[in-house]
Design a protein around this motif. Sequence first.
Motif, PDB file in Angstrom:
ATOM      1  N   LEU A  37       0.811  -1.217   0.000  1.00 50.76           N
ATOM      2  CA  LEU A  37       0.000   0.000   0.000  1.00 50.76           C
ATOM      3  C   LEU A  37       0.844   1.266   0.000  1.00 50.76           C
ATOM      4  N   LYS A  38       2.178   1.112   0.083  1.00 52.29           N
ATOM      5  CA  LYS A  38       3.052   2.290   0.181  1.00 52.29           C
ATOM      6  C   LYS A  38       2.890   3.240  -0.992  1.00 52.29           C
ATOM      7  N   ALA A  39       2.633   2.708  -2.164  1.00 47.97           N
ATOM      8  CA  ALA A  39       2.527   3.550  -3.361  1.00 47.97           C
ATOM      9  C   ALA A  39       1.137   4.169  -3.521  1.00 47.97           C
ATOM     10  N   THR A  40       0.250   3.942  -2.564  1.00 52.01           N
ATOM     11  CA  THR A  40      -1.099   4.506  -2.651  1.00 52.01           C
ATOM     12  C   THR A  40      -1.217   5.688  -1.694  1.00 52.01           C
ATOM     13  N   PRO A  41      -2.100   6.642  -1.997  1.00 50.59           N
ATOM     14  CA  PRO A  41      -2.278   7.782  -1.099  1.00 50.59           C
ATOM     15  C   PRO A  41      -3.307   7.545   0.002  1.00 50.59           C
ATOM     16  N   VAL A  42      -3.450   6.297   0.469  1.00 49.87           N
ATOM     17  CA  VAL A  42      -4.414   6.043   1.540  1.00 49.87           C
ATOM     18  C   VAL A  42      -3.991   6.786   2.805  1.00 49.87           C
ATOM     19  N   LYS A  43      -4.991   7.234   3.547  1.00 48.52           N
ATOM     20  CA  LYS A  43      -4.747   7.934   4.819  1.00 48.52           C
ATOM     21  C   LYS A  43      -4.311   6.943   5.894  1.00 48.52           C
ATOM     22  N   GLY A  44      -4.799   5.710   5.761  1.00 46.13           N
ATOM     23  CA  GLY A  44      -4.473   4.714   6.770  1.00 46.13           C
ATOM     24  C   GLY A  44      -5.076   3.372   6.439  1.00 46.13           C
ATOM     25  N   ILE A  45      -5.115   2.516   7.453  1.00 44.79           N
ATOM     26  CA  ILE A  45      -5.651   1.171   7.280  1.00 44.79           C
ATOM     27  C   ILE A  45      -6.689   0.896   8.358  1.00 44.79           C
ATOM     28  N   ALA A  46      -7.619   0.029   8.030  1.00 45.84           N
ATOM     29  CA  ALA A  46      -8.630  -0.416   8.978  1.00 45.84           C
ATOM     30  C   ALA A  46      -8.391  -1.901   9.225  1.00 45.84           C
ATOM     31  N   LEU A  47      -8.411  -2.287  10.483  1.00 42.51           N
ATOM     32  CA  LEU A  47      -8.066  -3.657  10.867  1.00 42.51           C
ATOM     33  C   LEU A  47      -9.141  -4.279  11.734  1.00 42.51           C
ATOM     34  N   MET A  48      -9.417  -5.548  11.478  1.00 47.92           N
ATOM     35  CA  MET A  48     -10.329  -6.270  12.353  1.00 47.92           C
ATOM     36  C   MET A  48      -9.637  -7.492  12.939  1.00 47.92           C
ATOM     37  N   SER A  49      -9.478  -8.564  12.163  1.00 45.97           N
ATOM     38  CA  SER A  49      -9.009  -9.825  12.738  1.00 45.97           C
ATOM     39  C   SER A  49      -7.624  -9.711  13.365  1.00 45.97           C
ATOM     40  N   GLY A  50      -6.710  -8.983  12.729  1.00 44.48           N
ATOM     41  CA  GLY A  50      -5.366  -8.856  13.279  1.00 44.48           C
ATOM     42  C   GLY A  50      -5.361  -8.304  14.688  1.00 44.48           C
ATOM     43  N   LEU A  51      -6.191  -7.289  14.927  1.00 46.54           N
ATOM     44  CA  LEU A  51      -6.259  -6.689  16.260  1.00 46.54           C
ATOM     45  C   LEU A  51      -7.104  -7.508  17.215  1.00 46.54           C
ATOM     46  N   MET A  52      -8.176  -8.078  16.729  1.00 49.82           N
ATOM     47  CA  MET A  52      -9.051  -8.865  17.606  1.00 49.82           C
ATOM     48  C   MET A  52      -8.346 -10.123  18.120  1.00 49.82           C
ATOM     49  N   GLU A  53      -7.403 -10.648  17.316  1.00 45.26           N
ATOM     50  CA  GLU A  53      -6.734 -11.899  17.682  1.00 45.26           C
ATOM     51  C   GLU A  53      -5.356 -11.688  18.311  1.00 45.26           C
ATOM     52  N   SER A  54      -4.830 -10.470  18.269  1.00 46.67           N
ATOM     53  CA  SER A  54      -3.455 -10.222  18.716  1.00 46.67           C
ATOM     54  C   SER A  54      -3.304 -10.321  20.233  1.00 46.67           C
ATOM     55  N   ASN A  55      -2.168 -10.881  20.661  1.00 46.27           N
ATOM     56  CA  ASN A  55      -1.821 -10.906  22.082  1.00 46.27           C
ATOM     57  C   ASN A  55      -0.845  -9.794  22.435  1.00 46.27           C
TER      58      ASN A  55
END
Length: 196
Positions: A167-185
Motif C-alpha cells: 500500500l506504500k505507493a497509494t495515497p491512503v490515509k491509513g488502514i482499517a483492521l479487524m481480525s489482526g487486532l481482535m486476535e493479537s496478544n
Amino acid sequence: MRKVIAITNRHLVHRDYWDQLEQIVASPVESLVLREKDLSEDEYIDYAKKALSLCNIHGKQCILHNFGRVAVRLHIPRFQCSLDYLKTHTSISYYMSTLGVSVHTAEEAHEAEKLGATYVIAGHVFRTPSKEAYSPIGVSTVKDICNAVSVPVYALGGVNPTTVGELKATPVKGIALMSGLMESNDIPSYVASLQV
C-alpha cells in the motif's frame, strides 16, 4: 505514519472481549469502530456505552456502526455504514460530524462522498479468510478510489505486516483492521508493525 482504525468483532477474540478492546484503544490506533452488527439494538446500546467509556478514558474516537438510531439516540456524531445503508438512510448525514462508508469501487466512493461521507473504507484489498467467497479489489482499485474522492481513504481486508508494504505507493490515509487486532496478544507491537 499511517493512521489505524480498529474494527471490532467479538467472535474473533480469544480472551475477555473488554480487556482486548481496552488494550486496542490504549495502543496507537486513531479510533475504534464498534461493529458487532449481529447484536439486537438494545444489546448494541449496552456495548456502545461500554465502548464509549473505554475510548473516552484513552482519548480515542468511538465510531458506532450499522445502528444509526443508536448513534442519534446517544448523541454520538460518529457513524460508519455500508453505501446501501446510507442510500436508504440519507438523513443520517445531518447528525454526523464523522461518517464513514464502506466502498468497493471508485464509483461507489464518489457516490458516498456526494451523500456526505467524511471518509471511506476501501475493501477488501487482499485475500482474507472472512471474505474467501469474494475476490479482493486489489491495490490498483484502492488507488482509483483515492483518486475519485477528496475525503480520506482507509484500506481494509487482508492488511497485515506481510501485505501492508504493497500500500506504500497509494495515497491512503491509513488502514482499517479487524481480525489482526481482535486476535493479537501484543497489540502495540502489531500496530507498530503496520505503521511503516
